[in-house]
Design a protein around this motif. Structure first.
Motif, PDB file in Angstrom:
ATOM      1  N   THR A  54       0.821  -1.167   0.054  1.00 22.70           N
ATOM      2  CA  THR A  54       0.012  -0.057  -0.077  1.00 22.70           C
ATOM      3  C   THR A  54       0.962   1.182   0.082  1.00 22.70           C
ATOM      4  O   THR A  54       0.165   2.307  -0.308  1.00 22.70           O
ATOM      5  CB  THR A  54      -0.864   0.054   1.347  1.00 22.70           C
ATOM      6  OG1 THR A  54      -0.240   0.065   2.492  1.00 22.70           O
ATOM      7  CG2 THR A  54      -1.774  -1.170   1.400  1.00 22.70           C
ATOM      8  N   LYS A 108      -1.444   6.306  -1.914  1.00 23.47           N
ATOM      9  CA  LYS A 108      -2.051   7.129  -0.891  1.00 23.47           C
ATOM     10  C   LYS A 108      -3.439   6.726  -0.505  1.00 23.47           C
ATOM     11  O   LYS A 108      -4.000   6.848   0.761  1.00 23.47           O
ATOM     12  CB  LYS A 108      -2.225   8.665  -1.657  1.00 23.47           C
ATOM     13  CG  LYS A 108      -0.877   9.501  -1.610  1.00 23.47           C
ATOM     14  CD  LYS A 108      -0.434   9.694  -0.235  1.00 23.47           C
ATOM     15  CE  LYS A 108       0.744  10.790  -0.571  1.00 23.47           C
ATOM     16  NZ  LYS A 108       1.143  10.928   1.124  1.00 23.47           N
ATOM     17  N   ALA A 109      -4.367   6.358  -1.358  1.00 23.74           N
ATOM     18  CA  ALA A 109      -5.608   6.008  -1.200  1.00 23.74           C
ATOM     19  C   ALA A 109      -5.944   4.674  -1.986  1.00 23.74           C
ATOM     20  O   ALA A 109      -5.794   4.560  -3.121  1.00 23.74           O
ATOM     21  CB  ALA A 109      -6.599   7.060  -1.513  1.00 23.74           C
ATOM     22  N   HIS A 110      -6.993   4.002  -1.301  1.00 25.58           N
ATOM     23  CA  HIS A 110      -7.212   2.476  -1.922  1.00 25.58           C
ATOM     24  C   HIS A 110      -8.671   2.263  -1.704  1.00 25.58           C
ATOM     25  O   HIS A 110      -9.337   2.750  -0.588  1.00 25.58           O
ATOM     26  CB  HIS A 110      -6.270   1.352  -1.255  1.00 25.58           C
ATOM     27  CG  HIS A 110      -4.926   1.603  -1.226  1.00 25.58           C
ATOM     28  ND1 HIS A 110      -4.287   2.553  -0.445  1.00 25.58           N
ATOM     29  CD2 HIS A 110      -3.891   1.531  -2.307  1.00 25.58           C
ATOM     30  CE1 HIS A 110      -2.895   2.850  -0.560  1.00 25.58           C
ATOM     31  NE2 HIS A 110      -2.942   2.053  -1.744  1.00 25.58           N
ATOM     32  N   LEU A 153     -12.606   2.093   2.580  1.00 26.68           N
ATOM     33  CA  LEU A 153     -11.986   3.302   1.876  1.00 26.68           C
ATOM     34  C   LEU A 153     -10.643   3.574   2.791  1.00 26.68           C
ATOM     35  O   LEU A 153     -11.074   3.615   3.908  1.00 26.68           O
ATOM     36  CB  LEU A 153     -12.763   4.387   1.664  1.00 26.68           C
ATOM     37  CG  LEU A 153     -13.775   4.369   0.487  1.00 26.68           C
ATOM     38  CD1 LEU A 153     -14.377   5.621   0.483  1.00 26.68           C
ATOM     39  CD2 LEU A 153     -13.124   3.770  -0.940  1.00 26.68           C
ATOM     40  N   ASP A 154      -9.415   3.749   2.531  1.00 25.44           N
ATOM     41  CA  ASP A 154      -8.165   4.059   3.320  1.00 25.44           C
ATOM     42  C   ASP A 154      -7.663   5.180   2.392  1.00 25.44           C
ATOM     43  O   ASP A 154      -7.429   5.263   1.314  1.00 25.44           O
ATOM     44  CB  ASP A 154      -7.212   3.062   3.637  1.00 25.44           C
ATOM     45  CG  ASP A 154      -6.608   2.521   2.372  1.00 25.44           C
ATOM     46  OD1 ASP A 154      -5.581   3.070   2.071  1.00 25.44           O
ATOM     47  OD2 ASP A 154      -6.915   1.301   1.701  1.00 25.44           O
ATOM     48  N   TRP A 155      -7.115   6.054   3.267  1.00 27.86           N
ATOM     49  CA  TRP A 155      -6.475   7.335   2.714  1.00 27.86           C
ATOM     50  C   TRP A 155      -5.300   7.731   3.678  1.00 27.86           C
ATOM     51  O   TRP A 155      -5.413   8.023   4.735  1.00 27.86           O
ATOM     52  CB  TRP A 155      -7.276   8.712   2.634  1.00 27.86           C
ATOM     53  CG  TRP A 155      -6.743   9.696   2.238  1.00 27.86           C
ATOM     54  CD1 TRP A 155      -5.585   9.874   1.559  1.00 27.86           C
ATOM     55  CD2 TRP A 155      -7.189  11.224   2.544  1.00 27.86           C
ATOM     56  NE1 TRP A 155      -5.274  11.248   1.226  1.00 27.86           N
ATOM     57  CE2 TRP A 155      -6.347  12.014   1.624  1.00 27.86           C
ATOM     58  CE3 TRP A 155      -8.330  11.622   3.024  1.00 27.86           C
ATOM     59  CZ2 TRP A 155      -6.512  13.365   1.743  1.00 27.86           C
ATOM     60  CZ3 TRP A 155      -8.383  13.208   3.170  1.00 27.86           C
ATOM     61  CH2 TRP A 155      -7.394  13.890   2.509  1.00 27.86           C
ATOM     62  N   SER A 156      -4.024   7.765   3.269  1.00 26.44           N
ATOM     63  CA  SER A 156      -2.899   8.106   4.008  1.00 26.44           C
ATOM     64  C   SER A 156      -2.586   9.323   3.837  1.00 26.44           C
ATOM     65  O   SER A 156      -1.852   9.615   2.438  1.00 26.44           O
ATOM     66  CB  SER A 156      -1.554   7.032   3.646  1.00 26.44           C
ATOM     67  OG  SER A 156      -1.889   5.663   3.903  1.00 26.44           O
ATOM     68  N   ILE A 157      -2.962  10.187   4.557  1.00 29.86           N
ATOM     69  CA  ILE A 157      -2.879  11.620   4.040  1.00 29.86           C
ATOM     70  C   ILE A 157      -1.430  11.948   4.074  1.00 29.86           C
ATOM     71  O   ILE A 157      -1.198  12.811   3.282  1.00 29.86           O
ATOM     72  CB  ILE A 157      -3.538  12.573   5.403  1.00 29.86           C
ATOM     73  CG1 ILE A 157      -5.101  11.937   5.362  1.00 29.86           C
ATOM     74  CG2 ILE A 157      -3.499  13.964   5.236  1.00 29.86           C
ATOM     75  CD1 ILE A 157      -5.660  12.594   6.540  1.00 29.86           C
ATOM     76  N   GLU A 217      -9.573   5.828   7.715  1.00 27.61           N
ATOM     77  CA  GLU A 217     -10.307   4.413   7.200  1.00 27.61           C
ATOM     78  C   GLU A 217     -11.657   4.750   7.413  1.00 27.61           C
ATOM     79  O   GLU A 217     -12.364   5.062   8.287  1.00 27.61           O
ATOM     80  CB  GLU A 217      -9.812   3.241   7.673  1.00 27.61           C
ATOM     81  CG  GLU A 217      -8.589   2.942   7.306  1.00 27.61           C
ATOM     82  CD  GLU A 217      -7.905   1.371   7.852  1.00 27.61           C
ATOM     83  OE1 GLU A 217      -6.732   0.860   7.692  1.00 27.61           O
ATOM     84  OE2 GLU A 217      -8.662   0.750   8.938  1.00 27.61           O
TER      85      GLU A 217
END
Length: 989
Positions: free
Chosen positions: A62, A313-315, A366-370, A377
């Motif tokens: 990821t 970043k986002a998945h 949904l996940d987002w690594s800012i 998440e």
């Protein structure tokens, strides 16, 4: 006078203040530590501790990145990592090094990093060079922890044979655990030790799935064959059978902590479909002798998709699973009776039948690594199911019920991390409801042996007694877990949880009147009737409670030395249940208790309350004024454990712990005090052949008009006789377990292969479980009268039976837990696992249901606690040439000691518990196996075909047993699965 412990216990105030202070300090910003993995160890440069070294872990799938600096002693800790494979980079004094490592859910992996020299790892192996450390396919074990914990790996979930796609089924391979599938209705439950399934808790991504209303431990699992979560969405999980840390709440037996899958930087997907029917299974015993097989079938299917929204970043990840069953059920008389013994009306509904079931499961994430410090998440789960149930054994299909489950869960999660802090916050909402209704709205007909009012039941037809039920929970919660690892040698964790949840029940039971017929009288005229009716001016069986829950904990994992680790934790929980606290005892009940008991043998002027006192019941403990009940405030839970590394390389670790853990009282029981008053159960004896009674009060003369529903209901207006009265203790406590264990884990090399073993001695004492029993007493206060039956003791004057509930159930068990595991690795692609449990258990009621103690006798202990003394599970899988793999699982369990009521002359006619065991050398034995063939198309697409053979040797196992004490004939019903072939097809890309 009751002393308020909060008012008179300064230490608890200090505890709350201290915890609150810690939470404020840590309010900087969730990965609940129950799922987050930790990589820790020491950084060295040329064998010298490297201070201020930069250590960075990057998830290879990821792109999630975490960085910390080593301390003055060179130690570092990367906590809260989602399970997966990481590239660990270290930079010390301009020198760099890189390695890959795979960590599992909740694992703490010790990895010593070196630059410019040699690196070591304590992954259960000897010191190795940095480049050699690669455990992407290894199933590591817990080493330096006091928890009794076992990992369920993705390889096990994918490879082992399985009859249902319930991911909890693999916990069956853990010593002390049992995954049970009821052959009568297909419902599944997970048990830890000798406690019921109600006492487990399952945590998905750190959020508990506890069922507050009905049974089963987690929402939706009360009498359901459905799955609690789509298996495609489960990455892996860990099972903790004892000595969990302070972060775990609402539990007293076993904890399961699972992590869901996430999308990655590559678009991936999968599809599966499996099927079996009656032609692919051996006949059941009830289908032999020319009867023929009942038409049945099972279909399961689903798909998942995941991939990037923004690279690194986002998945996203989404999945769906469906299940359609048409399961065969045996219909057979009970109490050792033969079909020819039954009257024709009952006999016509014997034989075999099938019950349909349908489930749909949805999950999205949904996940987002800012940035490197913040991860957000959002997950959603939807469950829908419908089923025809309560059919099989002594219940004909006409007696069945239509059962449904609907559940929605949302979880918004924010994880913040920096050099010394990790914070995980969850904002959740849940709505989960279970419904039931009879498939026939008609009179129920129950054939019995004629003993007592409702006797020993032989067979049931007509309208079922399941009633109209709608039970569930809905509400929101906030939980925050913070970890501080800036204190050398300590990992400090603390957290808070607040939950506001509405608990709702509608229970009109029995909605269909139940008429009881004596088989000795030919089954033509009923001798007893039981039915429910709404009380005037009430909610008619509906109860709502706006509950509030609050929990605090603090925990320190202290590395006292390189070898000794102490786990020190303290937790406190509180819950307020307004429907129980605000209840007021009805005036007619108070009047009945104060009435003079005029029965022969009583002292002049003796009231019924005084009669109860002679029988050990202080009725003042059960009379509620609406303001004399207080929430339980004593749920203080110390949890202390240790581990000691005997050799310094984590190959031989002694561990142990002692602690207390509080569960909860199910609302499905607490609400009975109100619902039985607003939709009371009426009981009338019927003056009929062989069952003469004096007409009047609770005795009616036989009249065919009684079979008319409206006429029967009209009788309630004339009398309250037959109305049950339920009364609960005003000082109900929350049930809890005290646990103590001592064990040793070993990692060793045998024949060039790495093996892991564990030996643990575990003792658990469960106390203050809710016990519901009969309050009826004879004039001398005894529950057992001249005829030996507590069911014949008179109830409240002018009303009916008295039912009382208090904290009276206890169990105790000592278990030896043995496990041996050879992990699957890329170099050695096979796995072998052995789990053995030896249990010595007792409980203080003989009934299998640990709540209803109708024949409860104070001070008695009953062996077995409905648990096999010996249980062995052997499982394994291996890769074969040509893209094939094979797996197998063997389950053996000794016979369970059973207890029933013997009212024969051997006991002087007294109905007393008596133990017996079924025939046969084993109580349960089954061997399952599977063979899989995978085709690699040379592209990203892989095709898979799998064949499972369940119960390969076609061993006969039974779920239901009964004994006729007059003839000593043992009857069996509810047969477990016969040899069944199942075919599966799958695609992965």
């Amino acid at each position: 006078m009751r002393i308020d412990p909060l008012k008179n216990a300064p230490p608890r105030k200090l505890l709350c203040c201290a915890l609150a202070g810690c939470l404020l300090l840590g309010a900087a910003p969730a990965f609940a530590q129950s799922t987050g993995a930790t990589i820790r160890g020491q950084v060295t440069t040329d064998s010298t501790p490297a201070a201020q070294a930069q250590v960075t872990a990057i998830n290879t799938a990821t792109g999630l990145s975490r960085s910390v600096q080593s301390t003055a002693s060179g130690s570092y800790s990367l906590a809260g990592l989602p399970p997966g494979t990481y590239r660990v980079d270290v930079n010390a004094g301009g020198k760099t090094s890189t390695q890959n490592i795979t960590v599992q859910v909740g694992q703490t992996a010790t990895v010593n990093l070196g630059v410019g020299g040699v690196s070591e790892t304590a992954q259960g192996g000897a010191a190795t060079t940095l480049d050699a450390v690669q455990v992407t396919a290894q199933a590591p074990i817990e080493t330096k922890t006091s928890e009794i914990a076992t990992y369920i790996t993705p390889q096990q979930i994918q490879a082992l044979p399985q009859g249902t796609r319930n991911f909890l089924a693999f916990a069956d391979t853990v010593p002390g655990m049992a995954f049970e599938q009821n052959p009568a209705n297909g419902s599944t439950k997970l048990r830890g030790g000798v406690q019921s399934a109600n006492n487990v808790n399952v945590y998905i991504d750190g959020v508990g799935q506890k069922n507050y209303v009905t049974q089963g431990g987690i929402t939706g699992q009360d009498a359901s064959r459905g799955n609690p979560f789509p298996q495609l969405a489960i990455g892996e999980y860990k099972v903790i059978t004892s000595n969990y840390k302070a972060e775990y709440d609402q539990i007293s037996s076993a904890a399961v902590t699972a992590v869901t899958k996430s999308g990655t930087n590559e678009f991936k997907g999968s599809f599966f479909w499996d099927y079996t029917n009656q032609d692919w299974r051996e006949p059941r015993e009830s289908e032999k002798n020319g009867v023929g097989k009942t038409r049945s079938g099972e279909k399961q299917y689903g798909a998942s998709f995941g991939g990037p929204i923004v690279q690194d970043k986002a998945h996203f990840f989404v999945t769906y699973e469906g299940k359609e069953y048409n399961a065969p059920q045996d219909l057979k008389p009970g109490e050792g009776r033969l079909p020819g013994d039954l009257p024709q009306a009952w006999r016509d509904q014997l034989g075999a039948t099938a019950t349909p079931f349908k489930e749909d499961l949805y999950f999205g994430k949904l996940d987002w690594s800012i940035n490197d410090e913040n991860l957000v998440e959002l997950t959603y789960k939807r469950r829908e199911e419908s089923e025809i149930g309560n059919v099989g054994g002594q219940s004909a299909r006409s007696y069945g019920t239509d059962t449904g489950v609907e559940e929605d869960r949302y979880d918004l999660r924010w994880q913040y991390s920096n050099t010394n802090w990790l914070n995980d916050a969850h904002l959740t909402y849940e709505k989960a409801f279970w419904t039931k209704a009879p498939i026939n709205f008609d009179n129920g007909r129950v054939l019995t042996d004629g003993s007592g009012d409702d006797g020993k039941q032989i067979y049931r037809i007509g309208g079922g007694e399941g009633g109209l039920q709608d039970k569930g929970q809905k509400g929101w919660s906030f939980q925050n877990d913070t970890t501080f690892f800036g204190w050398e040698g300590h990992t400090l964790k603390f957290g808070v949880k607040y939950k506001q949840v509405d608990l709702d029940t509608t229970e009109q039971q029995p909605y269909n009147p139940q008429f009881y017929y004596d088989i000795r009288q030919g089954g033509d005229v009923p001798y007893f009737v039981r039915f429910g009716s709404p009380a005037v001016g009430t909610g008619g069986g509906s109860v709502t409670s706006k509950n509030k829950q609050f929990g605090l904990y603090i925990q320190d994992d202290w590395d006292v030395t390189d070898r000794l680790t102490l786990n020190l934790g303290l937790r406190w929980d509180y819950e307020k249940t307004p429907s129980y606290l605000d209840y007021t005892t009805a005036p007619d009940v108070l009047a009945s208790l104060s009435a003079v008991d005029t029965r022969a043998g009583n002292a002049p002027g003796q009231t019924y309350a005084q009669t109860l006192a002679l029988g050990g019941i202080d009725i003042n403990r059960y009379i509620s004024t609406g303001n004399n009940r207080k929430p339980f405030k004593d749920a203080i839970q110390p949890r202390v454990g240790f581990s000691y590394d005997l050799t310094g390389d984590e190959r031989h670790v002694v561990f142990g712990g002692i602690g207390r853990s509080y569960d909860r009282n199910l609302f499905d029981y607490l609400q009975l005090e109100r619902s039985k008053a607003s939709f009371p159960t009426r009981r009338f004896k019927i003056n009929s052949p062989g069952h003469a009674c004096a007409v009047g009060g609770d005795c009616l003369d036989w009249n065919p008009q009684l079979l008319d529903h409206d006429y029967l209901m009209s009788l309630v207006n004339a009398t309250e006789a037959g109305r049950e009265v339920w009364m609960f203790d005003n000082d109900l406590k929350t049930p809890h377990s005290d646990q103590i264990s001592l064990g040793i884990r070993n990692s060793f090399n045998l024949g060039g292969l790495d093996w892991n073993s564990s030996t643990t001695l575990q003792h658990t004492r469960y106390k203050d479980g809710l016990l519901i029993s009969r309050g009826n007493r004879y004039p001398d206060g005894d529950a057992y009268g001249p005829n030996g039956s507590p069911w014949s003791a008179p109830g409240l004057p002018g009303l009916g039976s008295l039912i009382v509930a208090t904290n009276g159930f206890e169990s105790k068990s000592t278990a030896l837990l043995l496990s041996l595991d050879k992990p699957y690795t890329a170099e050695s692609p096979w796995n072998f696992n052995v789990a053995y449990t030896l249990t010595d258990a007792k409980q203080n009621i003989h009934e299998k249901d640990p709540v209803y103690g109708w024949y409860f006798a104070q001070g008695g202990w009953y062996d077995g606690a409905w648990t096999p003394r010996h249980r062995l599970v052997v499982s394994g899988f291996t890769d074969l040439p040509w893209g094939m793999s094979v797996s197998g699982k063997l389950t053996l369990a000794s016979k369970i000691k059973r207890w029933d009521i013997d009212g024969t002359a051997a006991y002087g006619g007294y109905e007393r518990p008596h133990s017996w065991e079924p025939d046969g050398s084993l109580g349960f034995k089954q061997f399952d196996m599977s063979l899989t063939k995978t085709w690699d198309t040379g592209t990203d697409l892989k095709l898979k075909v799998r064949a499972d053979i369940l119960n390969a040797f076609n061993w006969t196992n039974w779920g239901g047993y009964g004994i006729n004490w007059d003839t000593n004939v043992v009857s069996s019903w509810d047969q477990f699965q016969t040899r069944t072939f199942k075919l599966s097809f799958g695609l992965d890309w």
